[in-house]
Design a protein around this motif. Structure first.
Motif, PDB file in Angstrom:
ATOM      1  N   PRO A  74       0.842  -1.202   0.000  1.00 38.97           N
ATOM      2  CA  PRO A  74       0.000   0.000   0.000  1.00 38.97           C
ATOM      3  C   PRO A  74       0.873   1.246   0.000  1.00 38.97           C
ATOM      4  CG  PRO A  74       0.119  -0.927   2.202  1.00 38.97           C
ATOM      5  CD  PRO A  74       0.906  -1.850   1.306  1.00 38.97           C
ATOM      6  N   HIS A  75       0.256   2.433   0.109  1.00 38.62           N
ATOM      7  CA  HIS A  75       1.010   3.677   0.162  1.00 38.62           C
ATOM      8  C   HIS A  75       1.131   4.112   1.625  1.00 38.62           C
ATOM      9  CE1 HIS A  75      -3.278   4.664  -0.172  1.00 38.62           C
ATOM     10  NE2 HIS A  75      -3.017   5.689   0.614  1.00 38.62           N
ATOM     11  N   LEU A  76       2.069   5.010   1.881  1.00 39.12           N
ATOM     12  CA  LEU A  76       2.238   5.533   3.239  1.00 39.12           C
ATOM     13  C   LEU A  76       1.344   6.744   3.500  1.00 39.12           C
ATOM     14  CD1 LEU A  76       6.071   5.295   3.962  1.00 39.12           C
ATOM     15  CD2 LEU A  76       4.246   4.337   5.363  1.00 39.12           C
ATOM     16  N   VAL A  77       1.402   7.727   2.601  1.00 37.49           N
ATOM     17  CA  VAL A  77       0.658   8.969   2.838  1.00 37.49           C
ATOM     18  C   VAL A  77      -0.335   9.258   1.711  1.00 37.49           C
ATOM     19  CG1 VAL A  77       0.856  11.459   3.260  1.00 37.49           C
ATOM     20  CG2 VAL A  77       2.596   9.909   4.169  1.00 37.49           C
ATOM     21  N   ARG A  78       0.124   9.233   0.456  1.00 37.22           N
ATOM     22  CA  ARG A  78      -0.748   9.575  -0.670  1.00 37.22           C
ATOM     23  C   ARG A  78      -0.855   8.408  -1.626  1.00 37.22           C
ATOM     24  NH1 ARG A  78       2.584  12.870  -3.249  1.00 37.22           N
ATOM     25  NH2 ARG A  78       1.088  13.602  -4.780  1.00 37.22           N
ATOM     26  N   SER A 407       1.502  -1.064  11.247  1.00 41.09           N
ATOM     27  CA  SER A 407       0.829  -0.895   9.961  1.00 41.09           C
ATOM     28  C   SER A 407       1.378   0.287   9.167  1.00 41.09           C
ATOM     29  CB  SER A 407      -0.661  -0.668  10.233  1.00 41.09           C
ATOM     30  OG  SER A 407      -1.280  -0.043   9.144  1.00 41.09           O
ATOM     31  N   PHE A 408       1.165   0.256   7.838  1.00 41.04           N
ATOM     32  CA  PHE A 408       1.456   1.412   6.989  1.00 41.04           C
ATOM     33  C   PHE A 408       0.680   2.639   7.486  1.00 41.04           C
ATOM     34  CE2 PHE A 408       3.384  -1.596   4.218  1.00 41.04           C
ATOM     35  CZ  PHE A 408       4.116  -0.899   3.271  1.00 41.04           C
ATOM     36  N   PHE A 409      -0.528   2.421   8.032  1.00 39.32           N
ATOM     37  CA  PHE A 409      -1.323   3.535   8.565  1.00 39.32           C
ATOM     38  C   PHE A 409      -0.604   4.194   9.757  1.00 39.32           C
ATOM     39  CE2 PHE A 409      -4.815   1.173   6.503  1.00 39.32           C
ATOM     40  CZ  PHE A 409      -5.487   2.207   5.864  1.00 39.32           C
ATOM     41  N   THR A 410       0.079   3.391  10.560  1.00 41.82           N
ATOM     42  CA  THR A 410       0.775   3.927  11.736  1.00 41.82           C
ATOM     43  C   THR A 410       1.924   4.835  11.311  1.00 41.82           C
ATOM     44  OG1 THR A 410       0.274   1.826  12.835  1.00 41.82           O
ATOM     45  CG2 THR A 410       1.809   3.299  13.950  1.00 41.82           C
ATOM     46  N   VAL A 411       2.792   4.303  10.441  1.00 41.37           N
ATOM     47  CA  VAL A 411       3.951   5.078   9.981  1.00 41.37           C
ATOM     48  C   VAL A 411       3.494   6.234   9.091  1.00 41.37           C
ATOM     49  CG1 VAL A 411       6.118   4.977   8.706  1.00 41.37           C
ATOM     50  CG2 VAL A 411       5.473   3.076  10.201  1.00 41.37           C
ATOM     51  N   GLY A 412       2.546   5.952   8.187  1.00 40.20           N
ATOM     52  CA  GLY A 412       2.028   7.011   7.316  1.00 40.20           C
ATOM     53  C   GLY A 412       1.401   8.140   8.116  1.00 40.20           C
ATOM     54  N   GLY A 413       0.775   7.785   9.241  1.00 39.75           N
ATOM     55  CA  GLY A 413       0.109   8.786  10.078  1.00 39.75           C
ATOM     56  C   GLY A 413       1.060   9.810  10.662  1.00 39.75           C
ATOM     57  N   VAL A 414       2.324   9.420  10.899  1.00 39.07           N
ATOM     58  CA  VAL A 414       3.276  10.401  11.443  1.00 39.07           C
ATOM     59  C   VAL A 414       4.067  11.097  10.331  1.00 39.07           C
ATOM     60  CG1 VAL A 414       3.494   9.101  13.602  1.00 39.07           C
ATOM     61  CG2 VAL A 414       5.230   8.831  11.827  1.00 39.07           C
ATOM     62  N   LEU A 415       3.874  10.638   9.082  1.00 32.22           N
ATOM     63  CA  LEU A 415       4.588  11.265   7.958  1.00 32.22           C
ATOM     64  C   LEU A 415       3.693  12.206   7.158  1.00 32.22           C
ATOM     65  CD1 LEU A 415       6.619   8.213   6.570  1.00 32.22           C
ATOM     66  CD2 LEU A 415       7.537  10.209   7.759  1.00 32.22           C
ATOM     67  N   GLU A 416       2.431  12.350   7.587  1.00 30.14           N
ATOM     68  CA  GLU A 416       1.458  13.092   6.783  1.00 30.14           C
ATOM     69  C   GLU A 416       1.902  14.502   6.440  1.00 30.14           C
ATOM     70  OE1 GLU A 416      -2.387  12.766   8.588  1.00 30.14           O
ATOM     71  OE2 GLU A 416      -2.706  10.811   7.668  1.00 30.14           O
ATOM     72  N   ASN A 417       2.569  15.177   7.365  1.00 27.94           N
ATOM     73  CA  ASN A 417       3.013  16.552   7.102  1.00 27.94           C
ATOM     74  C   ASN A 417       4.526  16.621   6.903  1.00 27.94           C
ATOM     75  OD1 ASN A 417       0.336  17.578   7.475  1.00 27.94           O
ATOM     76  ND2 ASN A 417       0.613  17.197   9.659  1.00 27.94           N
ATOM     77  N   GLY A 418       5.083  15.546   6.350  1.00 27.06           N
ATOM     78  CA  GLY A 418       6.539  15.498   6.169  1.00 27.06           C
ATOM     79  C   GLY A 418       7.194  14.726   7.306  1.00 27.06           C
ATOM     80  N   THR A 419       8.492  14.516   7.187  1.00 21.18           N
ATOM     81  CA  THR A 419       9.218  13.740   8.195  1.00 21.18           C
ATOM     82  C   THR A 419       9.440  14.591   9.441  1.00 21.18           C
ATOM     83  OG1 THR A 419      10.350  12.650   6.377  1.00 21.18           O
ATOM     84  CG2 THR A 419      11.266  12.314   8.570  1.00 21.18           C
ATOM     85  N   PRO A 420       8.946  14.136  10.608  1.00 26.43           N
ATOM     86  CA  PRO A 420       9.130  14.960  11.817  1.00 26.43           C
ATOM     87  C   PRO A 420      10.604  14.995  12.239  1.00 26.43           C
ATOM     88  CG  PRO A 420       7.650  13.067  12.219  1.00 26.43           C
ATOM     89  CD  PRO A 420       8.269  12.878  10.873  1.00 26.43           C
ATOM     90  N   ARG A 421      11.072  16.169  12.621  1.00 23.27           N
ATOM     91  CA  ARG A 421      12.422  16.293  13.201  1.00 23.27           C
ATOM     92  C   ARG A 421      12.233  16.612  14.677  1.00 23.27           C
ATOM     93  NH1 ARG A 421      16.430  14.755   9.548  1.00 23.27           N
ATOM     94  NH2 ARG A 421      15.349  14.789   7.568  1.00 23.27           N
TER      95      ARG A 421
END
Length: 431
Positions: A74-78, A407-421
């Motif tokens: 599946p996809h991560l964000v889009r 899940s991809f939803f878990t990782v994708g959920g924290v990448l939605e607005n770019g990679t957090p620093r």
């Protein structure tokens, strides 16, 4: 039907079931659409390592000057991430145009979401006329919609227990499903070092050209570099793949075997291999984001992948506290996951996910509490991955690490607005 989201929502309503394996509908549709690739096709199946394998193939072939088209899921964000052309996510307008063609050809044929979107993506790929097409199987192999396309080279990565309600109860039955992507007379690369016998038997029964890890190709290496040897060719002094983790060398070995098998159609230079492996990128595969605390993102969501994640975390060195943000589908076998990674995670942040197929955070917490034997570990529940990550950041010290996995939803959920620093609270100005 204006936007890509309109189309995706429509695709979700076309069929009463989320997953219905079988190729009859997709094959009929492929005929109506005249789906044919005028270039070599590489199809990748397996339990874990598929995405990494596709990314390495794509990177090396791109560095060799070929125009690549890669379908992964599946996809991560889009959603557009599912089709990469020349290494970039496809433009939504191109997908919409292909979805319109599929819808016209469909008539009253009931297609699942995956079938409809797969046909649209495959159509879009053929329109683009790439030099090479790389297809990642969604689930299993034999009956997955991707398997309507005859491959020029099959790659089977690791085989382990996952999706057992669809693929069977053990590695042998799952291996048979994955082996369904092989074709008579075509190379079949098996990068699993200990493959189920069913995979070997199927290759032999259909007359595929079987390449086995440890027999037809192998790796060797030290701390600094590694080498690959296959039928009639060697690469030495290679830098380790840019994708981190112990399992990536096995994936890379299968990639080089596939490229060696396809050398007559797709010749590549040693320099393309070196550059491609050194520069490959794939978000969410043991991705370490430097910061204080350190952040690790990994879509490990079955026991085999979590075991690899635990090994990789062990190899990172000492952290005072490890915080784990975890959310996963309800069909996963949690006992071996929790048993393997439990000793490494001091504070758990269980999260709900935006899909009805996900396990509830409260249920994950209860399952963890029932088997937890550590008096120094704690757990909490959160409404979504970002909320869980924020809670972890609030608790973490600058020398700690936060692992977001599942899940991809878990990782994708924290990448939605770019990679957090991350910057620990008491280090920020005025904190």
């Amino acid at each position: 039907m204006e936007t890509l989201n309109d189309w995706l929502e429509r695709a979700e309503r076309l069929h009463p079931k989320n997953i219905e394996l079988g190729l009859e509908r997709a094959k009929e549709m492929a005929q109506r659409l005249g789906l044919r690739f005028a270039c070599p096709v590489i199809t990748v199946a397996g339990t874990n390592g598929k995405g990494s394998t596709c990314a390495m193939l794509e990177s090396i072939l791109t560095h060799a000057g070929y125009r690549t088209a890669v379908f992964t899921s599946p996809h991560l964000v889009r959603f557009e991430e599912r089709l990469r052309l020349q290494g970039e996510a496809v433009d939504a307008s191109k997908l919409i145009a292909s979805f319109e063609v599929v819808e016209k050809a469909r008539g009253d044929m009931p297609l699942t979401y995956f079938e409809f979107t797969t046909l649209g993506i495959l159509h879009c790929m053929t329109v683009e006329k790439p030099d090479v097409a790389i297809l990642e199987v969604g689930l299993g192999g034999r009956l997955d919609a991707v398997n309507i396309i005859d491959t020029d080279c099959a790659v089977i990565t690791s085989i382990d227990l996952d999706h057992m309600e669809y693929l069977g109860p053990d590695r042998e039955s799952i291996g048979f499903e994955k082996a369904g992507i092989m074709r008579p007379g075509k190379p079949a690369i098996v990068s699993d070092p200990v493959p189920p016998q069913s995979v070997i038997d199927h290759a032999n029964s259909i007359g595929a050209d079987l390449w086995r890890f440890g027999t037809d190709f192998n790796v060797a290496g030290d701390k600094q570099q590694w080498g690959w040897s296959g039928r009639g060719r060697r690469y030495s002094g290679l830098a380790y793949p840019a994708l981190r983790g112990a399992n990536q060398l096995i994936n890379a070995a299968g990639v080089l075997a596939a490229l060696e098998a396809l050398r007559p159609q797709l010749p590549i230079t040693a320099q393309a291999v070196r550059n491609g492996l050194a520069m490959v990128e794939l978000p969410g595969r043991f991705q370490i984001v430097p910061g204080e605390p350190a952040l690790v993102l990994d879509v490990a969501h079955n026991a085999h992948a979590v075991a690899a994640l635990a090994e990789n975390l062990d190899a990172m060195g000492f952290y005072p506290t490890t915080h784990g943000v975890f959310g996963v589908m309800a069909d996963k076998d949690l006992a071996p996951i929790l048993a393997r990674i439990g000793p490494l995670i001091d504070r758990w942040y269980f999260t709900d996910l935006p899909t009805p197929r996900a396990a509830k955070a409260a249920d994950l917490l209860a399952t963890w509490q029932a088997q937890n034997t550590r008096t120094d570990a704690s757990g909490s529940v959160h409404a979504g991955p970002m909320e869980a990550l924020r809670a972890a950041i609030g608790q973490a010290g600058p020398a700690d690490r936060i692992v977001v996995f599942g899940s991809f939803f878990t990782v994708g959920g924290v990448l939605e607005n770019g990679t957090p620093r991350l910057q620990a609270k008491h280090l920020s100005p005025g904190g």
